[in-house]
Design a protein around this motif. Sequence first.
Motif, PDB file in Angstrom:
ATOM      1  N   GLY A 257      63.060  38.928   1.538  1.00 47.07           N
ATOM      2  CA  GLY A 257      63.625  38.043   2.376  1.00 47.07           C
ATOM      3  C   GLY A 257      65.154  38.198   2.936  1.00 47.07           C
TER       4      GLY A 257
ATOM      5  N   ASP B 134      59.464  34.463   2.762  1.00 50.46           N
ATOM      6  CA  ASP B 134      59.522  35.135   1.362  1.00 50.46           C
ATOM      7  C   ASP B 134      60.451  34.274   0.572  1.00 50.46           C
ATOM      8  OD1 ASP B 134      58.065  37.409   2.338  1.00 50.46           O
ATOM      9  OD2 ASP B 134      59.891  38.493   2.751  1.00 50.46           O
ATOM     10  N   LEU B 135      61.673  33.610   1.008  1.00 50.54           N
ATOM     11  CA  LEU B 135      62.276  33.004   0.131  1.00 50.54           C
ATOM     12  C   LEU B 135      61.629  31.593  -0.385  1.00 50.54           C
ATOM     13  CD1 LEU B 135      64.907  32.251  -1.428  1.00 50.54           C
ATOM     14  CD2 LEU B 135      65.778  31.258   0.705  1.00 50.54           C
TER      15      LEU B 135
ATOM     16  N   PHE C 286      62.470  35.644   6.810  1.00 53.41           N
ATOM     17  CA  PHE C 286      63.191  35.083   5.405  1.00 53.41           C
ATOM     18  C   PHE C 286      62.929  33.978   4.783  1.00 53.41           C
ATOM     19  CE2 PHE C 286      67.180  32.507   4.189  1.00 53.41           C
ATOM     20  CZ  PHE C 286      67.198  33.027   3.183  1.00 53.41           C
TER      21      PHE C 286
ATOM     22  N   GLN D  39      61.317  27.675   5.842  1.00 57.02           N
ATOM     23  CA  GLN D  39      61.124  28.005   7.331  1.00 57.02           C
ATOM     24  C   GLN D  39      61.402  27.116   8.151  1.00 57.02           C
ATOM     25  OE1 GLN D  39      57.074  29.674   6.632  1.00 57.02           O
ATOM     26  NE2 GLN D  39      57.627  31.379   8.014  1.00 57.02           N
TER      27      GLN D  39
END
Length: 361
Positions: free
Chosen positions: A332, A234-235, A231, A208
């Motif tokens: 993501g 989640d990733l 994104f 992030q």
Amino acid sequence: MPDYDADLHAHLNRALTDFLRRAGEPVRTAEPTFAPAADALADFVLGGGKRLRPTFAWWGWRGAGGDPDGGEAEGVLQAVASLELIQACALIHDDVIDSSDSRRGSPTVHIAFAGRHAEHGWLGSADAFGLAAAVLIGDLALAWADDMFSEAPLPPPTLAAGRPAWRAMRTEVLAGQYLDVHTQATGDASVEAALRVDRLKTAAYTVQRPLHLGAALAGAGAEVIDPLLAFGADLGVAFQLRDDLLGVFGDPSVTGKPAGDDLREGKRTLLLALGMLYAEEQGREGDGKALAAAVGDPELTDEAVDLVRQVLVDVGAVAEVERRIEELADSGLASLYRAALADPATDRLTELAARATRRTF
């Protein structure tokens, strides 16, 4: 003009090599006794690593309109490469916290400096000297990270735009590390606690904030930064869940750490939390006790690790973690596509997401 996109890893290594040489020269000259410590940090940083955080930051910058052929590209390269020094601080201190003996197939910093003490026959405890040296070398990495970022040849407004992400990341990684050791100390084996650690210690710090930093250096607004943060959230969790699986099932020649070390160190991962939860729900009392007994046992044998692996498979914890990784990767990517990034950033970040979440055992 350098082709940064085509060989980013090599350019990051060049930037790190140049900075570590410049930063180390004055202290080596002024106090030669400190030279082995500065050299150890340089060796640690340059001796391996995927450069994942600066890579995410670079593609956040590129996706937000950063020009790799423009005058700011070299400055941005230095700014994002400084993330590797924060990572060095985190890893060196993490090895102290976890009492780890090896990393990347070599002795950890505190073990190496304990060996230096013993080899020279110095006074006092070799182990205490090794721990003290590692703490100080990790602190040096953090100090030099700030120097490397602050000295990047970029206009002051550009660096100022990146500062909020930089400050948040430094605080979040330390908060996440504290939350991790607190969870281990309290024995909180809940799914919720494991996910809180994953979000703060890994997602924010690994994906992030690097994305946020890169996009901010390019002058991006909320319309780009917000979907990138989603994104990254989640990733980043998916990346940590894959790492949790590798910590139990991984090949040491690939991971650089002995298989089962996460168990011996007492890490309360989502994988283990689900394993204990499912064992209880399924009435598998013996399996639940076996998992609980393995967590934090520094003398855990390879045979006991094999038993834990089998239990985690049998109760369905491994399958559930795999399902969550796939779900997080999909959500993501949906956020990434909403960011409408400049080419080829979306493709490169999609590739990074696949590499981060589909690593094999």
